[in-house]
Scaffold this motif. Structure first.
Motif, PDB file in Angstrom:
ATOM      1  N   UNK A 260      -2.075  22.660  22.382  1.00  0.00           N
ATOM      2  CA  UNK A 260      -0.949  23.297  23.393  1.00  0.00           C
ATOM      3  C   UNK A 260      -1.266  24.719  22.837  1.00  0.00           C
ATOM      4  N   UNK A 261      -1.015  25.615  24.086  1.00  0.00           N
ATOM      5  CA  UNK A 261      -1.222  27.078  24.054  1.00  0.00           C
ATOM      6  C   UNK A 261       0.277  27.450  24.066  1.00  0.00           C
ATOM      7  N   UNK A 262       0.555  28.667  23.060  1.00  0.00           N
ATOM      8  CA  UNK A 262       1.772  29.340  23.007  1.00  0.00           C
ATOM      9  C   UNK A 262       1.620  30.631  22.833  1.00  0.00           C
ATOM     10  N   UNK A 263       2.517  31.267  23.600  1.00  0.00           N
ATOM     11  CA  UNK A 263       2.619  32.868  23.879  1.00  0.00           C
ATOM     12  C   UNK A 263       4.154  33.168  23.750  1.00  0.00           C
ATOM     13  N   UNK A 264       4.142  34.237  22.845  1.00  0.00           N
ATOM     14  CA  UNK A 264       5.496  34.619  22.748  1.00  0.00           C
ATOM     15  C   UNK A 264       6.510  33.593  22.114  1.00  0.00           C
ATOM     16  N   UNK A 265       6.193  32.738  21.366  1.00  0.00           N
ATOM     17  CA  UNK A 265       6.746  31.355  20.954  1.00  0.00           C
ATOM     18  C   UNK A 265       7.105  30.447  21.922  1.00  0.00           C
ATOM     19  N   UNK A 266       6.574  30.570  23.165  1.00  0.00           N
ATOM     20  CA  UNK A 266       6.816  29.655  24.225  1.00  0.00           C
ATOM     21  C   UNK A 266       5.530  29.012  24.665  1.00  0.00           C
ATOM     22  N   UNK A 267       5.490  27.648  25.020  1.00  0.00           N
ATOM     23  CA  UNK A 267       4.557  26.879  25.518  1.00  0.00           C
ATOM     24  C   UNK A 267       3.960  27.427  26.784  1.00  0.00           C
ATOM     25  N   UNK A 268       2.616  27.673  27.040  1.00  0.00           N
ATOM     26  CA  UNK A 268       2.059  28.267  28.222  1.00  0.00           C
ATOM     27  C   UNK A 268       1.477  26.822  29.084  1.00  0.00           C
ATOM     28  N   UNK A 269       2.015  26.460  30.067  1.00  0.00           N
ATOM     29  CA  UNK A 269       1.861  25.186  30.920  1.00  0.00           C
ATOM     30  C   UNK A 269       1.069  25.031  32.021  1.00  0.00           C
ATOM     31  N   UNK A 270       1.204  26.304  32.854  1.00  0.00           N
ATOM     32  CA  UNK A 270       0.562  26.569  34.096  1.00  0.00           C
ATOM     33  C   UNK A 270      -0.617  27.305  34.208  1.00  0.00           C
TER      34      UNK A 270
END
Length: 552
Positions: A365-375
């Motif tokens: 999973x990719x995370x940026x600013x604590x949020x998952x990057x999905x798209x």
């Protein structure tokens, strides 16, 4: 003294004790492999071995008694300053400063070969990884396998194996029909099929096909044109992405070739006469439950057509016919059931099921600013190899994907991997390498020049020297264990430990003299130790497919 040299010395002591009649192997027993390792607590010595515990039952003695016999002999080895017996029979060996320090000189002499071995020499390993369907860009799961698979290949080769990197090109099945139908629909400016593929890449390839074959939509069989050209274009894109990621394959094996050549049909006819298949309910079944599968698998369906596993059987036979002693498959988390099936497939052709190994990788999973990057803009619904590389670069992507065990889910923190700080593990290791190069440049400017004549291993006697030498000595065993357990992450974690030991050494020890101080052999010898770290960091980063920058 290197770990290998100490292992050989202890092994020689063991054989001397056997020749002297102090230790007698029971009938049918063989000597275990000699290994030394760093004790967790450095106060216990420089190196430790459990050989006495392994020998106890084999020679009919208490392990501590075996340890005592060996300790007396090991203590007389040149470079050993002491031997202690701990617990039930562990042997802890302390080297004198000169014997420990000479490792730096040995590393410089070995250069890129330091850490490599011939343990797997003569073994041909077929390593299949990535093998993403040519129906879209490589997603994060495939990207993880690209990084881990290529690193594992390098590590196996570093242990002497002959490795064939193989990509299984899945061009036989319904997913290719779905892909070509999606391209055709996009070219016609129609909605995508219900079970089709989306994303900008479908539009891009559809337009590329039309540029290549302007009258494709007017052809008698436009789907076949979009299938043929589209798959080739998609696979060319996949190869390009992998190459730019530092991953190239020796063999691109087309699944369809197994069927077109008649290999599948031929091997199924052979298996009908064996006890590996049985006939029931109008179909032919593989006895895969004998190898841990939850149910037997249909190989030839009741309509006479081959089931998917038939191709797997023919594929294993083909790999073995090409000389592979071991076939390693690296598959995604949704393929866990394939372990038993592939072993059963190997047994079906009369092979040892252990000639097949299956590694299962978990999710990324990719995370940026604590949020998952999905798209992904390109793929529409998944994050791709290009997305990750665009965000953090190839080095950080490869390193971060390889530094975790493949059987664990991982979160890749994009913010962390773009920081130039010690919190970023790839930066931490690469900066250590760049710092060693800076030290060497400063030493040259100051007139500090190392040579065999000025090298005095006994001068490497501070706690920081000893800690750094201890880490350097671990490298060969880390490479061996990474190959044995198929765990490239051991190399990454080792490099982080080595980088930490080097940074502490840098703060505690000087290579260049202060002010008007004279240049001494201590400076020259420490330069050799500094350069040995440069070599080992470069060797380790190479195994991960990561660059070793000289400046940062």
């Amino acid at each position: 003294m290197t770990p290998e040299e100490l292992s050989e010395a202890i092994s020689a002591c063991l054989h001397e004790a056997i020749d002297a009649g102090q230790l007698v192997l029971s009938e049918g027993q063989t000597l275990p492999e000699m290994r030394v390792e760093r004790p967790k607590n450095r106060a216990h010595g420089d190196w430790s071995t459990n050989i006495a515990l392994q020998l106890g039952k084999k020679v009919g003695k208490n392990p501590r008694d075996v340890a005592q016999i060996l300790a007396e002999r090991i203590a007389s080895v040149d470079g050993v300053s002491g031997v202690d017996i701990a617990g039930p029979g562990f042997l802890n060996v302390v080297l004198d400063a000169a014997a420990a320090g000479v490792l730096a000189k040995s590393i410089l002499a070995a250069g890129p070969e330091y850490g490599r071995s011939s343990k797997l020499e003569g073994t041909h390993i077929n390593l299949e990884f990535v093998s993403a369907n040519p129906t879209g860009p490589i997603h994060l799961g495939g990207t993880r396998w690209a990084a881990v698979g290529d690193s594992l290949a390098r590590i196996l080769e570093a242990n002497g194996a002959d490795v064939t990197r193989e990509y299984y090109f899945n061009d036989h099945g319904t997913q290719i029909d779905r892909f070509s139908n999606s391209l055709l629909a996009k070219a016609r400016q129609e909605p995508a099929p219900e079970d089709g593929y989306g994303g900008q890449y479908i539009e891009d390839i559809a337009q590329r096909v039309l540029r290549e074959v302007p009258d494709a939509l007017d052809a008698d069989d436009p789907q076949e044109i979009f299938r043929s050209y589209g798959v080739d274009m998609m696979f060319a894109d996949i190869k390009k992405s992998l190459h730019e990621f530092g991953v190239d394959f020796d063999v691109y094996f087309h699944e369809n070739s197994l069927f077109e050549s008649g290999q599948v049909e031929k091997i199924l006819e052979q298996l009908k006469g064996s006890d590996k298949l049985y006939h029931a309910d109008g179909a032919w079944w593989l006895r895969s439950t004998d190898y841990g599968d939850d149910k037997d698998r249909v190989v030839i369906k009741s309509d006479g057509n081959a089931a998917y596993i038939a191709g797997d059987i023919a594929y294993i036979a083909d790999k073995r016919a090409r000389g592979a002693h071991l076939a390693i498959y690296m598959l995604g988390a949704d393929h866990h059931g394939y372990i038993a099936r592939l072993k059963a497939a190997a047994a079906a052709i009369g092979d040892d099921p252990d000639a097949v190994e299956v590694m299962i990788g978990q999710m990324v999973n990719l995370v940026r600013d604590g949020e998952a990057v999905r798209m992904s803009k390109r793929a529409g619904t998944v994050v791709t190899l290009e997305d990750l590389v665009d965000a953090v670069g190839t080095d950080a992507a490869r390193y971060s994907l390889t530094r975790f065990s493949v059987d664990s889910n991982i979160d890749i923190d994009l913010d962390l991997l773009t920081r130039r700080s010690n919190e970023n593990p790839v930066f931490y290791v690469q900066y250590a390498h760049a710092r060693t190069c800076a030290v060497a440049r400063n030493a040259a400017d100051a007139g500090v020049v190392r040579s065999d004549e000025t090298f005095d291993a006994a001068l490497l006697n501070t706690p920081a020297d000893e800690e750094l030498l201890a880490e350097l000595g671990q490298f060969p065993s880390v490479i061996a264990e990474s190959a044995e357990f198929r765990e490239p992450h051991r190399v990454a974690r080792y490099l982080e430990r080595l980088a930490g030991a080097y940074h502490r050494w840098y703060d505690a020890c000087r290579v260049t003299p202060k002010g008007t101080e004279d240049i001494t052999d201590t400076h020259r010898t420490r330069l050799a130790l500094n350069d040995a770290v440069t070599q080992v960091l470069a060797n380790g980063l190479h195994l991960l497919g990561v660059t070793a920058p000289e400046r940062m």
